[in-house]
Design an enzyme around this catalytic site. Structure first.
Site, PDB file in Angstrom:
ATOM      1  N   PRO A 129       0.643  -1.012   0.192  1.00  0.00           N
ATOM      2  CA  PRO A 129      -0.120  -0.064  -0.146  1.00  0.00           C
ATOM      3  C   PRO A 129       0.544   1.346   0.206  1.00  0.00           C
ATOM      4  O   PRO A 129       0.459   2.135  -0.596  1.00  0.00           O
ATOM      5  CB  PRO A 129      -1.066   0.089   1.515  1.00  0.00           C
ATOM      6  N   ILE A 158      -1.871  -7.044  -6.250  1.00  0.00           N
ATOM      7  CA  ILE A 158      -1.228  -8.590  -7.022  1.00  0.00           C
ATOM      8  C   ILE A 158      -1.900  -8.988  -7.825  1.00  0.00           C
ATOM      9  O   ILE A 158      -2.767  -9.925  -7.862  1.00  0.00           O
ATOM     10  CB  ILE A 158      -0.600  -9.253  -5.778  1.00  0.00           C
ATOM     11  N   GLU A 241      11.448  -9.132 -17.849  1.00  0.00           N
ATOM     12  CA  GLU A 241       9.801  -8.410 -17.394  1.00  0.00           C
ATOM     13  C   GLU A 241       9.538  -7.196 -17.675  1.00  0.00           C
ATOM     14  O   GLU A 241       8.110  -7.293 -19.120  1.00  0.00           O
ATOM     15  CB  GLU A 241       9.571  -8.237 -15.420  1.00  0.00           C
ATOM     16  N   ARG A 267     -17.650   2.603 -41.813  1.00  0.00           N
ATOM     17  CA  ARG A 267     -18.417   2.942 -40.798  1.00  0.00           C
ATOM     18  C   ARG A 267     -18.897   4.678 -41.928  1.00  0.00           C
ATOM     19  O   ARG A 267     -17.688   4.777 -41.892  1.00  0.00           O
ATOM     20  CB  ARG A 267     -18.064   3.807 -39.269  1.00  0.00           C
TER      21      ARG A 267
END
Length: 387
Positions: A129, A158, A241, A267
């Site tokens: 936190p 998490i 990562e 469109r």
């Protein structure tokens, strides 16, 4: 733009991955988003196909394929044809390497087979936190009690928090700001509790949770590496990562572009397709050029990663560029969809909300710029000594 880093074997593998996602993931994606988590069984199905930890040694049930391009394909096609909330990338690419690279022979034999089969789902718990990107602000603490460690603290945001069977938890083990240990917490350990599932802006199928550790007795056999070297271990895996985050972001940008291009061709406004208006053409032309350039950079980073040459600075560049490009693309996509872009029934709406976290997780864009800047020698601590 044709991508040059893949050969015929990679493309054949991609075809099989696409078939898997179309058959086993896409039909369940809406239900998973509604329930807030994926079914555990999807990990087992992915494991049965060899999509989990393909780099792992055959002795543990892996394929022994140390070529990140195969993982890249698995992660890319999950964005395109699967469900981004199915965090196969976290399980296989981010967390499992901690076990494989830091674990003892006994630990690898105990955990890796289940991770490869999908019977054990993985998570990593660093954020608290009061401590996000700044690991020095971490308050969770583990004390050496002789035959075990006693873990206390809490973690938040998490991913896989509700489903995870093994959670690698970072906690202080000494007085120094960088004295951290990595502890493998197993589901069912006394004192370990999962908090509520957190409701998010996007990635609705990805379960994100609070975790609490109250006098959890962690066996010495559940420590990864040296109990005081956790900070160094964490930094060791950051390049991988961030590369994984980059792969996901640029894949999402590609999908958002294709989704938007198809929409503006069909469109109509004022009697003609909105894609024929100069604003739409110029917007998408600029984004096409940007996405192609960034994709090429990411692919080069993948080759460097395979050669163990990807630096922290280059990984930060990849993460920064891809997440910012993704953000620009999904924003333009919603704008070009008009009111339809605000409706969840249109894919661009989900791509937009899913994308907002990309500039925050795995290190925010601001942190990436800090890393890149310091790599240029623009470090206040070093320059201050010379003035």
């Amino acid at each position: 733009m044709r991508r040059l880093i893949f050969d015929a074997e990679h493309e054949a593998f991609r075809d099989s991955v696409i078939r898997f996602y179309k058959a086993e993931v896409a039909p369940h994606a809406e239900r998973w988003r509604e329930q807030g988590f994926v079914d555990r069984e999807i990990f087992r199905k992915a494991g049965a196909q060899g999509y989990l930890l393909p780099w792992a040694d055959e002795a543990y049930g892996g394929l022994g394929i140390a070529d990140f391009r195969y993982e890249q394909i698995v992660f890319e096609e999950n964005v395109r044809y699967g469900e981004p909330g199915f965090y196969i990338n976290l399980h296989s690419g981010l967390v499992a390497p901690y076990l494989a690279k830091l674990g003892s022979d006994e630990q690898k034999a105990r955990w890796l087979p289940g991770c490869i089969s999908g019977d054990l789902i993985l998570a990593v718990a660093m954020t608290e936190p009061a401590a996000g990107s700044d690991l020095a602000g971490m308050r969770s603490r583990a004390e050496d009690r002789g035959d075990h460690w006693l873990l206390n603290g809490s973690k938040t945001y998490i991913s896989n928090g509700q489903l995870a069977d093994l959670i690698i938890v970072a906690a202080r083990t000494g007085q120094g700001s960088h004295e951290l240990g990595l502890f493998v917490i197993e589901a069912g350990m006394e004192g370990f509790e999962r908090g509520k599932r957190l409701h998010k802006m996007g990635l609705a199928a990805q379960d994100t949770s609070e975790l609490f550790f109250n006098d959890v007795k962690v066996p010495k056999a559940n420590i990864l590496g040296n109990a005081g070297e956790g900070f160094r271990y964490l930094t060791r895996f950051l390049a991988g990562e961030r590369l994984i985050a980059a792969v996901g972001s640029i894949a999402a940008a590609q999908v958002a572009f294709e989704t938007t291009l198809e929409f503006v061709k069909e469109r109509k406004a004022f009697g003609r397709p909105i894609g024929t208006f100069q604003n739409a053409r110029f917007t998408l032309a600029g984004l096409r050029a940007e996405i192609d350039a960034v994709q090429t950079f990411v692919d080069q980073c993948v080759l460097l990663y395979n050669a163990a040459e990807l630096t922290a600075e280059l990984a930060a560049e990849a993460k920064l560029l891809t997440s910012e490009t993704e953000g620009r693309m999904v924003d333009a996509g919603v704008q070009l969809h008009g009111g339809a872009g605000y409706m969840d029934e249109y894919r661009i709406s989900r791509l937009y909300t899913d994308a907002r976290i990309s500039r925050i997780f795995a290190g925010s864009s601001e942190i990436m710029k800090e890393i890149i800047g310091r790599g240029l020698g623009l470090d206040e601590r070093k320059l201050g000594k010379n003035t």
